[in-house]
Design a protein around this motif. Structure first.
Motif, short mmCIF file in Angstrom:
data_model
loop_
_atom_site.label_atom_id
_atom_site.label_comp_id
_atom_site.label_asym_id
_atom_site.label_seq_id
_atom_site.Cartn_x
_atom_site.Cartn_y
_atom_site.Cartn_z
N VAL A 161 -19.70 -19.78 0.81
CA VAL A 161 -20.15 -18.60 0.98
C VAL A 161 -21.13 -18.43 2.27
CG1 VAL A 161 -21.06 -16.55 0.07
CG2 VAL A 161 -19.55 -18.04 -1.26
N GLU A 162 -22.14 -19.34 2.52
CA GLU A 162 -23.09 -19.27 3.28
C GLU A 162 -22.56 -19.49 4.81
OE1 GLU A 162 -23.42 -21.12 0.60
OE2 GLU A 162 -24.73 -20.05 -0.54
N ASP A 163 -21.44 -20.30 4.87
CA ASP A 163 -20.94 -20.42 6.22
C ASP A 163 -20.22 -19.18 6.87
OD1 ASP A 163 -21.43 -23.03 6.40
OD2 ASP A 163 -19.51 -24.01 5.40
N ALA A 164 -19.57 -18.46 5.58
CA ALA A 164 -18.89 -17.20 5.91
C ALA A 164 -19.93 -16.04 6.23
CB ALA A 164 -18.05 -16.87 4.83
N ARG A 165 -20.90 -16.01 5.39
CA ARG A 165 -22.07 -15.22 5.85
C ARG A 165 -22.86 -15.32 7.32
NH1 ARG A 165 -25.61 -16.13 1.85
NH2 ARG A 165 -24.33 -14.73 0.26
N ALA A 166 -22.91 -16.77 7.63
CA ALA A 166 -23.50 -17.05 8.87
C ALA A 166 -22.63 -16.69 9.93
CB ALA A 166 -23.75 -18.74 8.96
N PHE A 167 -21.19 -16.81 9.64
CA PHE A 167 -20.31 -16.50 10.75
C PHE A 167 -20.31 -15.02 10.86
CE2 PHE A 167 -16.31 -14.87 12.12
CZ PHE A 167 -15.69 -15.83 13.07
N LEU A 168 -20.46 -14.07 9.97
CA LEU A 168 -20.48 -12.70 10.07
C LEU A 168 -21.73 -12.13 10.47
CD1 LEU A 168 -18.36 -11.89 6.95
CD2 LEU A 168 -17.65 -11.45 9.23
N CYS A 169 -22.87 -12.96 10.37
CA CYS A 169 -24.12 -12.10 10.45
C CYS A 169 -25.14 -13.00 11.29
CB CYS A 169 -24.88 -11.68 9.15
SG CYS A 169 -23.90 -11.05 7.66
N LYS A 170 -25.87 -12.31 12.11
CA LYS A 170 -26.81 -12.97 12.95
C LYS A 170 -27.92 -13.69 11.99
CE LYS A 170 -26.40 -9.33 16.32
NZ LYS A 170 -26.79 -8.10 17.24
N ASP A 171 -28.05 -14.92 12.16
CA ASP A 171 -28.95 -15.87 11.54
C ASP A 171 -28.45 -15.60 10.04
OD1 ASP A 171 -30.35 -16.42 13.57
OD2 ASP A 171 -31.62 -14.57 13.70
N GLY A 172 -27.36 -15.26 9.76
CA GLY A 172 -26.94 -15.28 8.43
C GLY A 172 -27.76 -14.12 7.60
N ASP A 173 -28.13 -13.12 8.04
CA ASP A 173 -28.82 -11.83 7.80
C ASP A 173 -27.93 -10.84 7.43
OD1 ASP A 173 -30.43 -9.84 6.77
OD2 ASP A 173 -31.83 -9.76 8.64
N PRO A 174 -27.48 -10.62 5.99
CA PRO A 174 -26.72 -9.49 5.70
C PRO A 174 -27.00 -7.93 6.58
CG PRO A 174 -27.24 -10.81 3.63
CD PRO A 174 -28.07 -11.05 4.97
N LYS A 175 -28.22 -7.88 6.74
CA LYS A 175 -28.73 -6.51 7.49
C LYS A 175 -28.35 -6.72 8.74
CE LYS A 175 -32.39 -5.78 3.94
NZ LYS A 175 -33.94 -5.62 4.01
#
Length: 561
Positions: free
Chosen positions: A391-405
């Protein structure tokens, strides 16, 4: 010559307007700026030394009737004046601009049966500087200023009808929903005026404000300028103003919720919505009687289109390796659709990127290069791959520095992309497991569901495509092998599209074109990919079409789907 009075309210037979007075040297630029930003700066006209704008008294009259002005020097407000008498000499080389303030939000609320809310303070209803810039023209630039009123969710449609009947295009809101989408926070602290409190069940509705003109005056840093203070307008006779175009039934707006987190509504004209609904019905045609009509959800295409219209950066994915014994193994309806979507996004000034299977990276790179060479794409689009893992990999792909904001994309679109089934595998229509050819791009869509501000769309015609989890129960019930192949991963919007792949009455072909085609059993696809033509459910014999097989024009190979 008509008289001019200055009031905080409105008077019968008079129309409110606001005033901006600038040096003559800036007049042409400011006029162009207003014309390019007509929503917040609806210019009625300007005064000239010899031919005064007919809606206003001559400049000497304006100076002697004791109006209120804010005085600006080099972008800073240096005082509030009740007279411009002492600036008579400077005014000889200045121009007065008149802004239309005739649309009344309060009147629209009253017509819609929405009680007026009390202000939390004195003065006028609050206005906010946004993070949305006005179009920069001739050196003028400033942030858009908006005003807000809270509206009960169940009365939005009624309000839109009221604003339409009273103000036409000028009365339409500029944003409905979360104020942070405009860069406003907190809502309780307006930049001008007093806050109008939102209650549970309310939706914030924003209109462009004529106070944008104050920000323009501040931004231009003129040595000397004057403007109407917030909450104070000049009243001019209505019969001296050219009437606005009368709203027509064809211009009636519709309002649709396109996001819950953040809350966001979008407005579309009734004729545009009807055209999209007709298109939705057309592309969901099922000539092969595969049951896809049961998957259709009304207005999904409309909602997806509206959501995309608000997007800034869109990630597109495609790839369905159903023909796994061939190279490349891709179905060919997805890649052209993905390229077409990217071209549309570029034409609208939006950013587009693609994420594809690692094994197909070279194929899609070549397709993009060819699309640029042929002028389909203005410029190359980034082509990404995703290995997956967590899940962290997917979030890191979508977000800058993995930050959902800080998401990199605000809309994901899967175009005929293989989708993960409930058992974790990927299947073609014949229940053949093709998981070994598919990267876990589904994880990106799953991660996006938990990141505010990212919406998603899935486009498919068989129920086994990414995003079709939104209609998986219908797939299981109505599509052959649906209980096995149904995609389990949802998109926010599921667009069912089959008829875009159809040609009828085919009898001949050239190297790239079908002519006079006839078909009674199944659909025909004539989409290009990497330079070759692909047809479904047909074969060629002496240039005549026969139904029943799958034909690749480049190799001459035939096989069943």
């Amino acid at each position: 010559m008509p008289s001019v009075t200055w009031e905080e309210g409105s008077l019968t037979g008079l129309q409110p307007a606001s005033v901006v007075v600038l040096p003559r040297s800036l007049a042409p630029a400011f006029e162009s700026f207003c014309q390019g930003n007509h929503g917040p700066l609806p210019l009625l006209g300007q005064s000239e030394p010899e031919k005064t704008f007919p809606q206003l008294s001559a400049v000497p009259d304006i100076r002697t009737i004791c109006p209120q002005f804010q005085k600006y020097e080099f972008g800073t407000c240096t005082g509030i004046l009740t007279s411009l008498e002492e600036y008579s000499e400077q005014l000889k080389d200045m121009v007065t601009f008149i802004m239309d303030c005739s649309f009344s939000i309060e009147e629209a609320l009253e017509q819609a049966g929405i009680p007026r809310r009390d202000l939390t303070g004195s003065g006028h209803a609050g206005a906010y500087k946004t993070a949305v810039p006005c179009a920069t023209i001739a050196g003028f630039c400033c942030p858009l200023v908006v005003t807000m009123r809270p509206v009960p969710k169940d009365k939005l449609e009624r309000l839109l009808l009221a604003t339409h009947s009273l103000g036409g295009q000028q009365g339409q809101p500029i944003h409905i929903g979360d104020p942070e989408l405009l860069g406003i926070k907190p809502l309780s602290k307006p930049d001008y005026g007093s806050y109008v409190e939102c209650r549970p069940g309310d939706v914030p509705v924003f209109w462009p404000s004529h106070l944008t003109s104050l920000e323009a005056v501040i931004g231009c840093k003129a040595p000397l300028a004057f403007a109407s203070p917030p909450g104070c307008t000049v009243m001019i006779p209505r019969d001296t103003v050219s009437p606005a175009s009368r709203p027509t039934p064809q211009m009636v707006p519709e309002v649709h919720a396109i996001s819950k987190d953040p809350l966001h509504y979008s407005i579309v004209s009734a004729p545009a919505a009807q055209k999209i609904r007709e298109l939705e019905s057309t592309i969901a045609t099922d000539p092969g009687n595969r049951g896809i009509g049961h998957l259709l959800l009304k207005d999904e295409l409309l909602l997806a289109a509206l959501s995309l219209s608000h997007a800034h950066s869109v990630l597109v994915t495609t790839g369905f390796p159903t023909h796994f014994s061939h190279e490349p193994p891709e179905e060919t309806d997805g890649p052209p659709g993905a390229i077409a979507l990217a071209a549309f996004l570029q034409a609208l000034g939006k950013e587009a990127a693609m994420v594809v299977d690692r094994r197909a990276l070279n194929l899609h790179t070549k397709i993009v290069e060819d699309a640029v060479k042929q002028g389909v794409l203005k410029t190359p689009i980034p082509i990404l791959t995703y290995r997956g893992g967590s899940v962290e990999d997917a979030r890191a792909f979508l977000c800058k520095d993995g930050d959902p904001k800080s998401p990199r994309f605000d809309h994901l679109v899967a175009v005929e992309r293989a989708g993960r089934a409930a058992d974790g595998n990927y299947y073609n229509a014949r229940k053949v497991n093709i998981k070994h050819l598919v990267d876990p791009i589904d994880d990106i869509f799953l991660a996006a569901q938990k990141i505010p501000g990212i919406s998603s769309t899935g486009v498919g015609d068989g129920g086994n495509e990414l995003g079709m989890g939104r209609v998986k129960e219908a797939v299981k019930k109505h599509i052959r092998n649906g209980d096995v192949i149904a995609c389990d991963v949802e998109a926010d919007f599921a667009v069912i599209a089959e008829a875009e792949d159809e040609l009828w009455n085919c009898t001949r072909r050239t190297d790239s074109t079908l002519l006079n085609c006839t078909l009674t059993n199944g659909d025909i696809l004539d989409e290009w990919i990497n330079g070759y033509l692909v047809l479904y459910n047909c074969t060629f014999k002496d240039d005549e079409v026969e139904t029943g097989s799958y034909y690749v024009a480049l190799t001459g190979q035939k096989h069943h789907r």
